[in-house]
Design a protein around this motif. Structure first.
Motif, PDB file in Angstrom:
ATOM      1  N   TYR A  24      -1.086  -0.081  49.980  1.00 16.23           N
ATOM      2  CA  TYR A  24      -2.407  -0.090  49.353  1.00 16.23           C
ATOM      3  C   TYR A  24      -2.803  -1.506  48.904  1.00 16.23           C
ATOM      4  CZ  TYR A  24      -3.036   4.969  49.388  1.00 16.23           C
ATOM      5  OH  TYR A  24      -3.225   6.262  49.794  1.00 16.23           O
ATOM      6  N   ARG A  25      -1.835  -2.256  48.444  1.00 17.63           N
ATOM      7  CA  ARG A  25      -2.122  -3.638  48.031  1.00 17.63           C
ATOM      8  C   ARG A  25      -2.574  -4.470  49.227  1.00 17.63           C
ATOM      9  NH1 ARG A  25       2.203  -4.223  45.539  1.00 17.63           N
ATOM     10  NH2 ARG A  25       1.374  -3.631  43.504  1.00 17.63           N
ATOM     11  N   ILE A  26      -1.918  -4.276  50.361  1.00 18.28           N
ATOM     12  CA  ILE A  26      -2.313  -5.002  51.577  1.00 18.28           C
ATOM     13  C   ILE A  26      -3.709  -4.578  52.017  1.00 18.28           C
ATOM     14  CG2 ILE A  26      -1.786  -5.312  54.040  1.00 18.28           C
ATOM     15  CD1 ILE A  26       1.190  -5.102  53.280  1.00 18.28           C
ATOM     16  N   ILE A  27      -4.017  -3.292  51.884  1.00 19.63           N
ATOM     17  CA  ILE A  27      -5.359  -2.827  52.228  1.00 19.63           C
ATOM     18  C   ILE A  27      -6.402  -3.520  51.360  1.00 19.63           C
ATOM     19  CG2 ILE A  27      -6.919  -0.832  52.110  1.00 19.63           C
ATOM     20  CD1 ILE A  27      -4.551   0.896  53.017  1.00 19.63           C
ATOM     21  N   ALA A  28      -6.147  -3.594  50.064  1.00 15.90           N
ATOM     22  CA  ALA A  28      -7.100  -4.260  49.162  1.00 15.90           C
ATOM     23  C   ALA A  28      -7.292  -5.720  49.557  1.00 15.90           C
ATOM     24  CB  ALA A  28      -6.613  -4.151  47.717  1.00 15.90           C
TER      25      ALA A  28
END
Length: 362
Positions: free
Chosen positions: A202-206
């Motif tokens: 999710y952090r990479i998506i953000a």
């Protein structure tokens, strides 16, 4: 007649029983395997729901679980209905099969494993005893099926005697492909929300979204204890990101069918059932080139994790900006799933491997 028709399979999943209340990929695969056997005309029985799982490496927990396993083994040797084959799903150092080899041996039936992993580095440290037990259980298997090339290497390296090491392609529990996506809705992400690798994805998506230009939208399906953290990561994007919560199977299928592409980096995924589901609906996938994902993504030039979120944003942006490219990727994705990753293909592979083991002189 289907190859497994009339056979009786004793099934066991030491890490998480198929009826466990907490959703996960592991539970989903266990359910899918039982469904795969049933669809082949097989009488499949979940012979034990004893969970053998030590999350933290505790010698006390391991000792208690061994005692429980000994009692369960004695019970099954006495009481288990007749079976032609024992199948254990997911034997590894935190969740070794402490039951199957002894029961199968006492009953005189072949013993097989699906998604078993061998981790020599765990033979020392807090899981040493359980790691040794997992190796011993793997040694007892007449056949071990692997889902990914990442697992194949260690299984073949440590193959015991004339043990069969065979590929079982990760599969969807479907006979045919579902309805194709319209490819004109928001992007879609689907994943559990928990600390660790999932939250890292999710952090990479953000970070990827921060580099993405144009009028994009993203729907996120999923829930879990790390949802507040995931929501905080997406807060800078306001209404462009929508959280759908935990969806039912039919609701998730509708989300796939109305999306433009599927976005999920896949940090340390064993392979990722969501990749199979998305591609079955014809969704192009924006993912990073990681070991587990490679086994279930249609061939393509996915961005390397080392190239960072900027590369993933560029890959995603190209798909969003080019409807023809999305349509081409959609056709290729559905062909890829249809040919290799639906239940009929998996069933054929499984039974052609185990049926010879069930012959009287095997």
């Amino acid at each position: 007649m289907q190859p497994g028709a009339g056979k009786r399979v004793a099934f066991y999943a030491p890490m998480k029983p198929p009826h466990h209340p907490v959703p996960s990929g592991d539970r989903e695969i266990a359910r899918n395997l039982m469904g795969l056997f049933s669809s082949s005309g097989t009488d499949v029985q979940l012979v034990s729901d004893l969970r053998i799982y030590d999350k933290h490496g505790s010698t006390e927990v391991q000792a208690t679980l061994r005692q429980c396993a000994e009692a369960e083994t004695e019970r099954l040797i006495r009481e288990m209905p007749e079976a032609d084959l024992w199948v254990t799903y997911h034997n590894y150092y935190k969740a070794p099969d402490l039951i199957g080899p002894a029961v199968a041996g006492a009953r005189g039936i072949p013993y097989a494993q699906i998604e078993s992993t061998r981790a020599k580095k765990r033979l020392t440290g807090p899981w040493a005893g359980f790691a040794e037990a997992a190796h011993t259980a793997a040694d007892a298997a007449a056949a071990i099926f692997y889902f990914t090339e990442q697992d194949r290497f260690a299984l073949e390296r440590d193959r015991c005697g004339n043990q069969i090491v065979a590929h079982l392609p990760p599969f969807l529990p479907l006979e045919d492909l579902p309805a194709a996506s319209s490819l004109d809705g928001p992007m879609l992400t689907a994943g559990m929300m928990r600390a660790g690798d999932k939250l890292t994805s999710y952090r990479i998506i953000a970070e990827t979204l921060s580099h993405l230009r144009g009028n994009w939208r993203l729907d996120i399906a999923g829930d879990g204890p790390a949802r507040p953290s995931a929501e905080a990561l997406m807060a800078p994007f306001g209404g462009k990101v929508r959280f759908l919560g935990q969806l039912s199977r039919s609701e998730l299928a509708e989300a796939y069918a109305n999306a433009s592409l599927f976005l999920w980096p896949g940090v340390n995924e064993a392979f990722g059932m969501v990749y199979l589901e998305a591609q079955a609906h014809g969704l192009p996938v924006a993912a990073q080139d990681r070991p587990g994902a490679r086994d279930v993504l249609r061939p393509g030039n996915y961005p390397s994790p080392e190239d960072g979120p900027e590369a993933l944003a560029s890959f995603t942006g190209s798909l969003l900006a080019n409807p023809a490219l999305r349509a081409e990727a959609a056709l290729e994705a559905r062909d890829f799933i249809s040919s290799s990753h639906l239940a009929p293909a998996a069933a054929r592979k499984f039974w052609e491997t185990v049926l010879p083991l069930m012959e009287p002189n095997a």
